[in-house]
Design a protein around this motif. Structure first.
Motif, PDB file in Angstrom:
ATOM      1  N   TRP A 126       0.825  -1.212   0.000  1.00 35.03           N
ATOM      2  CA  TRP A 126       0.000   0.000   0.000  1.00 35.03           C
ATOM      3  C   TRP A 126       0.856   1.258   0.000  1.00 35.03           C
ATOM      4  O   TRP A 126       0.458   2.278  -0.561  1.00 35.03           O
ATOM      5  CB  TRP A 126      -0.968  -0.016   1.191  1.00 35.03           C
ATOM      6  CG  TRP A 126      -2.124  -0.939   0.927  1.00 35.03           C
ATOM      7  CD1 TRP A 126      -2.290  -2.197   1.415  1.00 35.03           C
ATOM      8  CD2 TRP A 126      -3.231  -0.713   0.052  1.00 35.03           C
ATOM      9  NE1 TRP A 126      -3.434  -2.764   0.923  1.00 35.03           N
ATOM     10  CE2 TRP A 126      -4.034  -1.869   0.078  1.00 35.03           C
ATOM     11  CE3 TRP A 126      -3.627   0.349  -0.749  1.00 35.03           C
ATOM     12  CZ2 TRP A 126      -5.208  -1.990  -0.650  1.00 35.03           C
ATOM     13  CZ3 TRP A 126      -4.797   0.236  -1.485  1.00 35.03           C
ATOM     14  CH2 TRP A 126      -5.571  -0.920  -1.425  1.00 35.03           C
ATOM     15  N   LYS A 127       2.025   1.182   0.609  1.00 34.48           N
ATOM     16  CA  LYS A 127       2.937   2.348   0.569  1.00 34.48           C
ATOM     17  C   LYS A 127       3.300   2.655  -0.883  1.00 34.48           C
ATOM     18  O   LYS A 127       3.307   3.801  -1.304  1.00 34.48           O
ATOM     19  CB  LYS A 127       4.205   2.051   1.395  1.00 34.48           C
ATOM     20  CG  LYS A 127       5.155   3.226   1.463  1.00 34.48           C
ATOM     21  CD  LYS A 127       6.116   3.120   2.607  1.00 34.48           C
ATOM     22  CE  LYS A 127       7.304   2.257   2.289  1.00 34.48           C
ATOM     23  NZ  LYS A 127       8.320   2.296   3.352  1.00 34.48           N
ATOM     24  N   PHE A 130       0.563   4.364  -2.880  1.00 34.45           N
ATOM     25  CA  PHE A 130       0.337   5.790  -2.622  1.00 34.45           C
ATOM     26  C   PHE A 130       1.605   6.632  -2.804  1.00 34.45           C
ATOM     27  O   PHE A 130       1.646   7.795  -2.422  1.00 34.45           O
ATOM     28  CB  PHE A 130      -0.204   5.982  -1.196  1.00 34.45           C
ATOM     29  CG  PHE A 130      -1.503   5.256  -0.940  1.00 34.45           C
ATOM     30  CD1 PHE A 130      -2.519   5.275  -1.884  1.00 34.45           C
ATOM     31  CD2 PHE A 130      -1.713   4.559   0.245  1.00 34.45           C
ATOM     32  CE1 PHE A 130      -3.712   4.601  -1.660  1.00 34.45           C
ATOM     33  CE2 PHE A 130      -2.904   3.891   0.473  1.00 34.45           C
ATOM     34  CZ  PHE A 130      -3.909   3.905  -0.480  1.00 34.45           C
ATOM     35  N   ALA A 136      -2.055   5.022  -7.457  1.00 39.75           N
ATOM     36  CA  ALA A 136      -3.104   5.983  -7.057  1.00 39.75           C
ATOM     37  C   ALA A 136      -2.894   7.320  -7.766  1.00 39.75           C
ATOM     38  O   ALA A 136      -3.853   7.941  -8.250  1.00 39.75           O
ATOM     39  CB  ALA A 136      -3.088   6.169  -5.541  1.00 39.75           C
ATOM     40  N   SER A 137      -1.633   7.755  -7.848  1.00 37.25           N
ATOM     41  CA  SER A 137      -1.334   9.019  -8.543  1.00 37.25           C
ATOM     42  C   SER A 137      -1.630   8.906 -10.028  1.00 37.25           C
ATOM     43  O   SER A 137      -2.139   9.848 -10.645  1.00 37.25           O
ATOM     44  CB  SER A 137       0.136   9.392  -8.336  1.00 37.25           C
ATOM     45  OG  SER A 137       0.380   9.690  -6.987  1.00 37.25           O
ATOM     46  N   GLN A 150      -0.410  14.472  -7.939  1.00 31.63           N
ATOM     47  CA  GLN A 150       0.003  13.348  -7.095  1.00 31.63           C
ATOM     48  C   GLN A 150      -1.069  13.049  -6.056  1.00 31.63           C
ATOM     49  O   GLN A 150      -1.800  13.951  -5.639  1.00 31.63           O
ATOM     50  CB  GLN A 150       1.326  13.669  -6.377  1.00 31.63           C
ATOM     51  CG  GLN A 150       2.498  13.946  -7.288  1.00 31.63           C
ATOM     52  CD  GLN A 150       2.948  12.724  -8.079  1.00 31.63           C
ATOM     53  OE1 GLN A 150       2.822  11.591  -7.635  1.00 31.63           O
ATOM     54  NE2 GLN A 150       3.475  12.956  -9.277  1.00 31.63           N
ATOM     55  N   PHE A 151      -1.087  11.813  -5.648  1.00 27.32           N
ATOM     56  CA  PHE A 151      -1.977  11.401  -4.550  1.00 27.32           C
ATOM     57  C   PHE A 151      -1.277  11.825  -3.248  1.00 27.32           C
ATOM     58  O   PHE A 151      -0.296  11.210  -2.846  1.00 27.32           O
ATOM     59  CB  PHE A 151      -2.158   9.880  -4.592  1.00 27.32           C
ATOM     60  CG  PHE A 151      -3.057   9.348  -3.518  1.00 27.32           C
ATOM     61  CD1 PHE A 151      -4.424   9.272  -3.714  1.00 27.32           C
ATOM     62  CD2 PHE A 151      -2.536   8.911  -2.310  1.00 27.32           C
ATOM     63  CE1 PHE A 151      -5.254   8.772  -2.722  1.00 27.32           C
ATOM     64  CE2 PHE A 151      -3.364   8.416  -1.312  1.00 27.32           C
ATOM     65  CZ  PHE A 151      -4.722   8.345  -1.520  1.00 27.32           C
ATOM     66  N   ASP A 152      -1.749  12.902  -2.638  1.00 28.50           N
ATOM     67  CA  ASP A 152      -0.993  13.465  -1.510  1.00 28.50           C
ATOM     68  C   ASP A 152      -1.730  13.383  -0.173  1.00 28.50           C
ATOM     69  O   ASP A 152      -1.386  14.092   0.767  1.00 28.50           O
ATOM     70  CB  ASP A 152      -0.595  14.921  -1.816  1.00 28.50           C
ATOM     71  CG  ASP A 152      -1.802  15.827  -2.029  1.00 28.50           C
ATOM     72  OD1 ASP A 152      -2.942  15.304  -1.995  1.00 28.50           O
ATOM     73  OD2 ASP A 152      -1.615  17.036  -2.224  1.00 28.50           O
ATOM     74  N   MET A 154      -1.520  11.212   2.024  1.00 28.35           N
ATOM     75  CA  MET A 154      -0.632  10.717   3.088  1.00 28.35           C
ATOM     76  C   MET A 154       0.168  11.850   3.732  1.00 28.35           C
ATOM     77  O   MET A 154       0.767  11.680   4.791  1.00 28.35           O
ATOM     78  CB  MET A 154       0.357   9.690   2.528  1.00 28.35           C
ATOM     79  CG  MET A 154      -0.263   8.423   2.001  1.00 28.35           C
ATOM     80  SD  MET A 154      -1.002   7.389   3.272  1.00 28.35           S
ATOM     81  CE  MET A 154       0.433   6.672   4.044  1.00 28.35           C
ATOM     82  N   PRO A 163      -6.564   6.894   3.282  1.00 30.06           N
ATOM     83  CA  PRO A 163      -5.897   5.743   2.632  1.00 30.06           C
ATOM     84  C   PRO A 163      -5.574   4.613   3.601  1.00 30.06           C
ATOM     85  O   PRO A 163      -5.655   3.436   3.237  1.00 30.06           O
ATOM     86  CB  PRO A 163      -4.618   6.353   2.037  1.00 30.06           C
ATOM     87  CG  PRO A 163      -4.469   7.701   2.628  1.00 30.06           C
ATOM     88  CD  PRO A 163      -5.815   8.139   3.080  1.00 30.06           C
ATOM     89  N   GLN A 245       4.796  11.553   7.285  1.00 30.54           N
ATOM     90  CA  GLN A 245       3.712  10.578   7.115  1.00 30.54           C
ATOM     91  C   GLN A 245       3.416   9.839   8.422  1.00 30.54           C
ATOM     92  O   GLN A 245       2.268   9.684   8.814  1.00 30.54           O
ATOM     93  CB  GLN A 245       4.089   9.546   6.045  1.00 30.54           C
ATOM     94  CG  GLN A 245       4.047  10.092   4.644  1.00 30.54           C
ATOM     95  CD  GLN A 245       4.253   8.990   3.615  1.00 30.54           C
ATOM     96  OE1 GLN A 245       4.034   7.812   3.873  1.00 30.54           O
ATOM     97  NE2 GLN A 245       4.680   9.373   2.427  1.00 30.54           N
TER      98      GLN A 245
END
Lengths: 304, 434
Positions: A126-127, A130, A136-137, A150-152, A154, A163, A245
């Motif tokens: 999962w890291k 993301f 995801a991005s 970007q998927f931000d 986190m 997430p 994070q």
């Protein structure tokens, strides 16, 4: 006490004695030690003298904004477990129980699959999902048409648990599904058949027959979810990188770990860490008692 | 049924053979020394898949074959697991005799707190080690561990020379030279400087450990701040944090860097997706693409805007970690002698050369050591770079630990993500430290 009773007592003690000793040494002793430590300023690493400091560590804890941040995140994890994993697991189990899909065994295996994987592997997976320009991005970039997006989530304290909650549901739903499915399969099918003959609809069967019989299983699942959520460390630790994070996603066990094992500047860090771990136990017990109370109101444990 | 019986019988025979072989080996060891072998309880660093761990297992294996009177009873862990276990073992009183350790605020703190640091000076052979290359680790010049190599350089810019030249540029001397590469790099779909910005420590160790010296003109600014002589809210430190903000705004470092982890960063550079990579010297061994590795030039951060003369050209450098005896280990003469015998093998010229080839160290600390002429290009470049560094600056987490250090690292990530200002981060760190 006659000779026979004495002999039975000796046999009884002989049988439970070894297990009891192991339990006392491995479980009871650390709990008592942790409780004692939290009322002192003792540092087991440096040794030496110690003093009784009363509730100092607990006072420090409730005045520490990091504690409340971690507590809030933990409550989100509990909520995700109780209102995400359990209902979804229940619905999936019900769909399988009522044969509403083809290839039921295949779907059952797929949903349960994460349980066969190491939590650390799942965390890393999962890291990567993301990460910068990760899957995801890429999805966001495709839909927005902006290749720099970007998927931000986190990176922000107020969004990081979305997430993580998603990953938690993905990982644990299969476990609850299996518990519910096992309990559903214990239900006497003739009750369902009789209801159908009497003209009951599917929602009526679900709400009037299935649900009342499943409250015990739901209560057990809720207790497991609450206890698991409050002590949950590994998945969130593996999913986040050290720094922003992990600080954003900090839950009480990670806060305890960072305090006791990493904050070398604080000579009382072990005592403070013990206070945090005791708080986790107390919060768990309160929530489990609350679950029991709620369960009793819904007649949990009704017979099949 | 017959098949099961046969399998069970085979298994029993194999296990019995293994058991008896082990007993025989132990008996041989006992008889060779005329008594029970000396057990050296050790905390090692590495894992089964990296060069450090594999090298450790190999050395222990052949050392014990040749020295049956010694058992190196080790527990090997890596990264976070190692740090956690050190604290747990020391707190529980299970003190190893020998361990991988450091002497700074991160690698040395638990050993210092437990009173287990032990001065090795009397046991370091002058004929083997060049002691002038081993820095003092205690207030009176104590040496608490034998470093694997010379100072660990943490703020290194790895430049893909071929890629930079392909875009029509040459080795940058100033920040402006790097900034000038941004449009061409972006047009080519390349990053200018890649960093594993998702790891908080990378900002502290690989960026700020040079920048504080550049803006203050004092390579020891951080240690003085921790001692109370400077404040993290002083203009020079805020100016160092502002450099990070500036680099993101200029496109020299992309904002998405804060979502890139360590492995991805090295992989991106190794695959030619960035002109430069900032990391510690140890990352050289991870550049697996030979075309990039052979074309890599290692350099210090170039002259930064507002830089003061006293910090010009500085590179963050910390005392290298290594193996050492603990006070508990040194208290037993037999254990001490056995451990030093092992360390003589571990730090031998042959093993040190292997470590150099693996990219684990910058340069050896052995007396009269001649660097082999057939080193891989990237390793030879590392040795050249290390010898060219004229000024070494404090590595932040060698002095700043706990919550203030975590806050600084996360604060720099917030600056990159646009969530905090340099002044806010500086104030937060100072507030937590005092």
């Amino acid at each position: 006490m006659n000779k026979r009773d004495q002999k039975e007592l000796m046999v009884f003690l002989g049988m439970i004695g070894p297990g009891l000793l192991v339990y006392l040494f491995i479980v009871a002793y650390p709990i008592l030690y942790s409780a004692w430590l939290s009322f002192t300023d003792f540092n087991p690493n440096s040794g030496g003298d110690w003093s009784f400091v009363g509730l100092l560590q607990y006072k420090t804890m409730v005045e520490d904004p990091n504690f409340w941040h971690a507590f809030k995140n933990n409550m989100i994890v509990v909520a995700v477990s109780a209102f995400g994993q359990i209902p979804i697991g229940f619905v999936l189990a019900y769909i399988l129980f009522r044969n509403r899909v083809k290839w039921g065994h295949f779907f059952q295996a797929m949903v349960f699959l994460p349980q066969f994987l190491s939590t650390i592997v799942i965390g890393i997976l999962w890291k990567r999902m993301f990460a910068a320009d990760g899957p995801a991005s890429r999805i966001i970039q495709i839909f927005s048409g902006d290749p720099s997006r970007q998927f931000d989530l986190m990176l922000k304290a107020d969004t990081v648990m979305y997430p993580i909650g998603f990953a938690l549901i993905w990982m644990y739903t299969g476990f609850y599904m299996l518990i519910f499915l096992a309990n559903l399969q214990k239900i006497d099918k003739s009750m369902v058949e009789a209801a159908k003959i009497d003209g009951a609809t599917e929602p009526q069967i679900f709400t009037r027959i299935i649900m009342p019989l499943m409250t015990g299983a739901i209560l057990v699942s809720a207790i497991l979810a609450i206890a698991g959520s409050l002590k949950g460390f590994d998945l969130i630790f593996a999913m986040t990188t050290q720094g922003l994070q992990r600080n954003n996603a900090m839950v009480l066990p990670i806060f305890m770990y960072q305090t006791a094992f990493q904050d070398y500047r604080n000579p009382m860090r072990f005592a403070y860490g013990s206070a945090i771990s005791n708080a986790i136990v107390i919060i768990s017990m309160v929530m489990i008692l609350f679950s029991n109370w709620v369960g009793s109101k819904f007649n949990a444990g009704e017979d099949y | 049924m017959k098949k099961a019986l046969f399998t069970l019988l085979t298994l029993t025979v194999v296990l019995s053979t293994l058991f008896l072989t082990g007993c025989q080996k132990k008996a041989d060891g006992d008889s060779a020394s005329g008594g029970a072998p000396v057990v050296v309880k050790t905390m090692a660093y590495g894992d089964n898949s990296n060069a450090e761990g594999m090298s450790w297992e190999r050395i222990v294996g052949y050392f014990m074959d040749e020295n049956p009177d010694v058992i190196i009873d080790y527990e090997m862990l890596y990264d976070e697991a190692y740090h956690q276990k050190v604290v747990a073992r020391l707190a529980s009183g299970d003190v190893p005799h020998m361990a991988y350790m450091g002497a700074d605020a991160r690698w040395g703190a638990p050993w210092k707190e437990a009173g287990q640091q032990w001065d090795h000076r009397d046991l370091l052979k002058d004929s083997m080690y060049d002691t002038s290359l081993i820095p003092a680790m205690g207030p009176n010049g104590e040496i608490y561990e034998i470093p694997l190599g010379t100072s660990n350089l943490t703020t290194v810019l790895f430049m893909n020379k071929a890629l930079v030249e392909e875009l029509g540029f040459s080795e940058p001397k100033t920040y402006e030279d790097i900034k000038a590469m941004v449009p061409a790099a972006q047009a080519a779909g390349l990053e200018v400087i890649s960093i594993d910005g998702a790891d908080g420590w990378a900002w502290g160790s690989c960026v700020m450990s040079a920048f504080h010296a550049r803006t203050s003109g004092d390579p020891n600014w951080v240690s003085k701040a921790v001692d109370g002589q400077n404040k993290f809210t002083d203009p020079e430190f805020v100016a160092a944090l502002e450099l990070i903000d500036m680099m993101v705004k200029d496109g020299v470092i992309e904002q998405k860097a804060v979502l890139v982890d360590y492995g991805t960063n090295i992989s991106n550079y190794s695959n030619g997706k960035a002109l430069f990579m900032v990391q510690g010297q140890w990352a050289a061994g991870g550049i697996e693409n030979p075309e990039v590795a052979d074309n890599t030039v290692m350099m210090a951060w170039p002259a930064m805007p507002g830089e003061k003369a006293g910090g010009a050209g500085s590179v963050g450098a910390a005392i290298q970690v290594g193996y050492g005896l603990t006070k508990a280990g040194a208290a037993d003469e037999n254990v001490k002698a056995a451990a030093m015998r092992f360390l003589d093998v571990f730090y031998s010229e042959e093993e040190t050369t292997q470590r150099l080839r693996d990219g684990a160290i910058v340069a050896p600390i052995l007396k009269g050591y001649q660097t082999p002429s057939d080193l891989p290009a990237i390793i030879a470049e590392k040795v050249r770079f290390a010898q060219s560094v004229a000024l070494q600056s404090d590595v932040v987490d060698a002095f700043l630990s706990g919550a203030p250090n975590d806050t600084l690292n996360a604060g720099m990530q917030k600056i990159v993500a646009g969530q905090s200002t340099p002044a806010e981060v500086a104030a937060e760190v100072e507030g937590l430290l005092r």
